[in-house]
Design an enzyme around this catalytic site. Structure first.
Site, PDB file in Angstrom:
ATOM      1  N   HIS A  82       0.852  -1.191   0.000  1.00 12.66           N
ATOM      2  CA  HIS A  82       0.000   0.000   0.000  1.00 12.66           C
ATOM      3  C   HIS A  82       0.883   1.235   0.000  1.00 12.66           C
ATOM      4  CE1 HIS A  82      -3.406   2.582   0.871  1.00 12.66           C
ATOM      5  NE2 HIS A  82      -2.611   3.227   1.698  1.00 12.66           N
ATOM      6  N   ASP A 161     -15.070   3.415   8.414  1.00  8.22           N
ATOM      7  CA  ASP A 161     -13.963   4.318   8.085  1.00  8.22           C
ATOM      8  C   ASP A 161     -14.401   5.309   7.012  1.00  8.22           C
ATOM      9  OD1 ASP A 161     -11.214   5.322   7.681  1.00  8.22           O
ATOM     10  OD2 ASP A 161     -11.428   4.280   5.769  1.00  8.22           O
ATOM     11  N   ARG A 168     -14.135  13.629   8.819  1.00  9.10           N
ATOM     12  CA  ARG A 168     -12.812  14.223   9.115  1.00  9.10           C
ATOM     13  C   ARG A 168     -12.450  15.269   8.073  1.00  9.10           C
ATOM     14  NH1 ARG A 168      -9.224   9.285   8.793  1.00  9.10           N
ATOM     15  NH2 ARG A 168      -7.524  10.785   8.984  1.00  9.10           N
ATOM     16  N   SER A 183      -7.228   4.163   9.659  1.00 15.17           N
ATOM     17  CA  SER A 183      -8.029   4.218   8.438  1.00 15.17           C
ATOM     18  C   SER A 183      -7.362   3.379   7.333  1.00 15.17           C
ATOM     19  CB  SER A 183      -8.170   5.689   8.019  1.00 15.17           C
ATOM     20  OG  SER A 183      -8.668   5.811   6.725  1.00 15.17           O
ATOM     21  N   LYS A 187      -8.346  -0.949   5.945  1.00 15.83           N
ATOM     22  CA  LYS A 187      -8.660  -1.376   4.571  1.00 15.83           C
ATOM     23  C   LYS A 187      -7.729  -2.515   4.149  1.00 15.83           C
ATOM     24  CE  LYS A 187      -8.811   3.015   3.621  1.00 15.83           C
ATOM     25  NZ  LYS A 187      -9.261   4.379   3.695  1.00 15.83           N
TER      26      LYS A 187
END
Ligand code: URA
Length: 433
Positions: A82, A161, A168, A183, A187
């Protein structure tokens, strides 16, 4: 339990336990807790932070709010990667076939681009026919047979989220390390991987502008991964200039092809090989990083890596011949040279500004749901340390739009020059294990 008491507890710096965190996350997702109370809590978290345990519990609560991919039918250690988001970041396009060519199963879920950062799904969709939605069976069978598959994130992955992130965004509570870390990690964990390599970008084009911030985020995410039994490594890489030369969708595919053919830019090649080597070690394909790096270089030289990208395109419905003829991928009509108004060495590039410029060519989306133009983008010709003469081209804009003055001005203003040559930039700063 009352939300007001939990807000008060956090305001005073207290630690929320798993039951309290579940109460908040579930209550907000079910719309039993109103936005104003959730906003107050998020702001208290921004000021008071969260402990390691609270952050891991928040992550788990997000994971449990939606679908969880069950990849247990895939043989071997499933490794995911990621990136925290950058400009010109096409590393996934390189590492998926690279790792798969060595037999390391890569079961990847990715997102679309937003704002100044691009998304892997948009880049792959620039290849005619490439499908980023596969049935669960097809996804699993492709990973078992070919060692690779990539799909767009399921709409019901971590819905809590998604809802909290949207809040947010409008309450100035995005920039909190435990909130960002939980967050992102939720995922990844819901996506079902056994091991995760995080590419944490640091610099002007990244979420984390400084190395210190990137280090803190990386450490927090690694702690979450490890405490939830996912072997996790973070690599902090440079985002003080775009990665490689191409920013866009089809143009980034073209540059990824060059890397897999062994003729890509040095920075992108170095970052991709570093990430892929860590994935190979976590996937237990090699016992140490240096051996993995060396073997991955060999798969590029032998042509196996580029063949694997062709196979990825083919098994996901795209036209594999486009990998042999990348000039047939979408190309924009208009090409505008952005020229320097100064002479000197390029000392810095405001990379977020360049990313916004790329978005303005049509390559990116301002808001979720906006279309993207696969053919648009920017070629970054001059990078940090290069000498530029007044009037020389620093970037090329590619677009099908006629009005590009805003993009052009932003790109020009993103560059800073000096009469002395700056020190060579590092591509990889640190590894956090
Ligand atoms: N990306 C995410 O997915 N979440 C954040 O909070 C920040 C960046």
């Amino acid at each position: 339990m009352r939300m007001v008491d939990l807000i008060q507890k956090k305001k005073l710096g207290g630690e929320l336990d798993q039951e309290e965190i579940d109460f908040i996350v579930q209550g907000y997702t079910r719309e039993e807790i109103p936005d104003y109370q959730m906003s107050a809590l998020l702001m208290a978290i921004c000021f008071k932070g969260m402990t390691k345990e609270e952050t891991a519990n928040l992550t788990l609560s997000f994971v449990n709010s939606g679908d969880k991919a069950d990849l247990s039918e895939i043989k071997g250690i499933k490794v995911d990667k990621h990136s925290t988001g950058g400009v010109g970041d096409k590393v996934s396009l390189v590492v998926i076939p690279l790792c798969a060519s060595l037999g390391i199963p890569v079961a990847k879920m990715s997102g679309k681009g937003l704002g100044h950062t691009g998304g892997t799904i948009d880049k792959l969709e620039s290849i005619e026919g490439f499908k980023t939605e596969l049935s669960r069976e097809k996804f699993i069978s492709n990973v078992n047979t070919y060692k690779m598959a990539i799909v767009s994130q399921s709409a019901n992955l971590t819905p809590a989220d998604k809802k909290i992130y949207a809040l947010r965004d409008v309450t100035a509570t995005v920039d909190s390390i435990p909130l960002i870390a939980s967050s992102i990690m939720s995922k990844k964990i819901a996506s079902g991987a056994d091991a995760i390599v995080l590419d944490v970008k640091a610099g002007s084009g990244a979420f984390m502008k400084t190395l210190e911030e990137a280090r803190e985020l990386a450490g927090t995410m690694v702690d979450i991964g490890n405490s939830l039994n996912r072997r996790t490594v973070a690599v902090i890489t440079d985002m003080n200039q775009p990665l490689g030369h191409e920013i866009g969708n089809a143009s980034e595919v073209r540059e990824a092809i060059e890397v897999l053919q062994g003729k890509g830019p040095e920075d992108l090649t170095a970052v991709a090989l570093t990430i892929a080597s860590h994935m190979a070690v976590l996937g237990e394909a090699f016992k140490d990083y240096d051996t993995a790096f060396c073997e991955l270089e060999k798969t590029i030289k032998s042509g196996k890596a580029i063949d694997k990208l062709k196979q990825l395109v083919e098994i996901q419905g795209g036209k594999p011949e486009l990998i042999d003829y990348p000039e047939r991928l979408p190309m924009a009509k208009n090409h505008i040279a952005v020229k320097s108004t100064e002479s000197g060495y390029v000392t810095s590039i405001d990379t977020e500004m360049i990313g916004i410029g790329a978005m303005l060519t049509g390559a990116g989306r301002k808001q979720k749901g906006d279309p993207v133009d696969y053919s648009a983008g920017i070629t970054v010709i001059k990078k940090t340390g290069d000498f530029v003469k007044e009037g020389e081209t620093i970037c090329m804009l590619h677009s099908n739009l006629d009005k590009l003055a805003d993009a052009e001005n932003r790109v020009r203003k993103a560059y800073a020059y000096s009469t002395s040559k700056p020190a060579k930039t590092r591509y990889v700063y640190e590894i956090i294990t």
